[in-house]
Scaffold this motif. Structure first.
Motif: not given
Length: 456
Positions: A73, A108, A111-112, A115-116, A143-144, A146-147
């Motif tokens: 991440s 965000q 990013c979501t 990463s997802g 995902v979390i 990374s955020n």
């Protein structure tokens, strides 16, 4: 980091032992608090789950899984971190606060999605034999996480350091508590508690963000406009994170040193524990670096450019440049002195420390090398920080790219030589890039007045 600098300078000006001690303690906690809390949280979960989780290999699989979650991440969000920090700083300087929160949401979203997609592909191809619950939790956790890094870098850029640390303290209390309460359910329970705790941490950080900023627009994408984007900063963010983790990935996946743990994830029993302990040992150096840079260098940096803007005499400008150089040298020397003391303590008490952790004393030589390497990493980070102040983005990009290449190449060479050379590749790479960084900074300072006046 002006918010930290103001607080540190206030403490240092008291000229008392308690004031200096508080300044260093504050700097150490702020500079490495989230990292230390993350590492110790994972360690505590593993130790307290030993008597509950059967077989114990599930604990290893959990610890390796979350290590990859954090490492990957950081690498994936690396290109966004520095570029977004610069965007936020520029907009705040322009007093266009309305663009900050709307673009934060856009970052965000990007990013979501990124990463997802990466997590879904990785779980789909590399972990088909693992339980569905494990794969879903790994996707959600990635995902979390990374955020979380995006939220942390955003709050850092607007100087909310104490809130970040408090959020991590509360969040990791929930991480440890929830994980231990669910550990009887095996790796799915361990991972479920970890992901739920991180979701709470992300909610805390998001609450701080939205409490401080408002905008009539819900989301906007100026941050991705080529006129406002700094591609060099995106590449620096990627390269630095790749460089930090390059030796770990080499040790994990080279057959001589790594073993498969779960799915595509490998680990290195001989390398991972000493590296973890080494990063804990550099907390004093990180505190020394932050105090010296924020308490001394920034003050002279501001004085230099104030002298330029107000038309001060050339003698005054030269004097402020010299004070900047002197403060950087003093800061680097202080990092070295602090880590020499730390290294001597490891030499004296390292075997006892390893024994207390039920680790073989055979790890001591590797631990010493890794402490030296981690100390050099702090030194290298300090030099990059100063170069960023001088807006030397291209030089920083070249240095971080060189770090990736040397760390990968030297680590592979050390493994080929044999166990007696383990860790020396990481250390050698950092020696090389630190020397190059020092020479680069010397040249930058030598031509500072010319570049300030002639290249604007």
């Amino acid at each position: 980091m002006a918010g930290i600098g103001f607080e540190l300078r206030k403490l240092m000006r008291r000229n008392t032992l308690s004031g200096v001690a508080r300044a260093y303690l504050y700097a150490g906690v702020i500079s490495s608090g989230p990292m230390i809390l993350s590492c110790f949280g994972i360690l505590i979960i593993g130790v307290l789950s030993l008597t509950v989780v059967v077989p114990t290999v599930l604990i290893t699989q959990f610890q390796v899984s979350v290590t990859y979650m954090i490492a990957c991440s950081l690498i994936v969000t690396g290109p966004l971190q520095l570029a977004f920090t610069r965007f936020v700083s520029d907009r705040l300087f322009e007093e266009r606060d309305d663009l900050v929160i709307s673009n934060y949401r856009a970052v965000q979203l990007a990013c979501t999605v990124a990463s997802g997609l990466i997590a879904v592909v990785a779980m789909g191809f590399g972990f088909r034999t693992e339980p569905l619950g494990y794969r879903i939790l790994m996707i959600a956790g990635f995902v979390i996480a990374s955020n979380i890094w995006i939220a942390v870098i955003f709050l850092s850029s607007v100087k909310q350091y104490r809130q970040i640390l408090l959020s991590f303290a509360i969040g990791y209390t929930f991480v440890v508590g929830l994980t231990l309460s669910l550990n009887r359910h095996g790796i799915t329970g361990l991972l479920g508690g970890f992901v739920a705790g991180h979701a709470i941490l992300f909610a805390l950080l998001s609450g701080i963000v939205h409490r401080h900023f408002r905008s009539p627009r819900f989301m906007s994408f100026e941050v991705f406009d080529r006129k406002m984007m700094y591609p060099s900063l995106a590449w620096v963010g990627l390269m630095f994170n790749l460089g930090v983790w390059a030796d770990k990935f080499v040790f994990w996946y080279v057959p001589e040193t790594g073993t498969r743990v779960i799915g595509w994830f490998h680990a290195s029993l001989i390398y991972d524990i000493p590296v973890f302990l080494a990063y804990v040992c550099v907390m004093p150096a990180m505190a020394a670096f932050l105090v010296r840079i924020e308490a001394d260098f920034v003050e002279y940096y501001d004085a230099f450019y104030d002298a330029v803007r107000t038309g001060a005499t050339l003698q005054r400008i030269h004097a402020m440049r010299d004070m900047m150089v002197g403060s950087v040298r003093a800061g680097l020397y202080e990092i070295i002195k602090v880590q020499v003391v730390t290294l001597l303590l490891i030499v004296a008490f390292g075997a006892a420390l390893l024994g207390a952790l039920r680790i073989s004393s055979l790890y001591l030589p590797l631990l010493l090398v890794d402490v030296i390497a981690a100390s050099l990493q702090v030194l290298f980070l300090g030099l990059l920080n100063v170069l960023f102040y001088l807006d030397a983005r291209r030089e920083v990009l070249r240095l971080t790219g060189l770090f990736v290449l040397l760390n990968t190449g030297f680590t592979l060479l050390s493994i080929k030589i044999g166990p007696e050379a383990y860790g020396y590749g990481f250390a050698a790479a950092l020696v090389a890039v630190t020397v190059v960084a020092v020479r680069t900074l010397d040249r930058k300072f030598a031509f500072l007045e010319y570049e300030t006046y002639m290249l604007q």
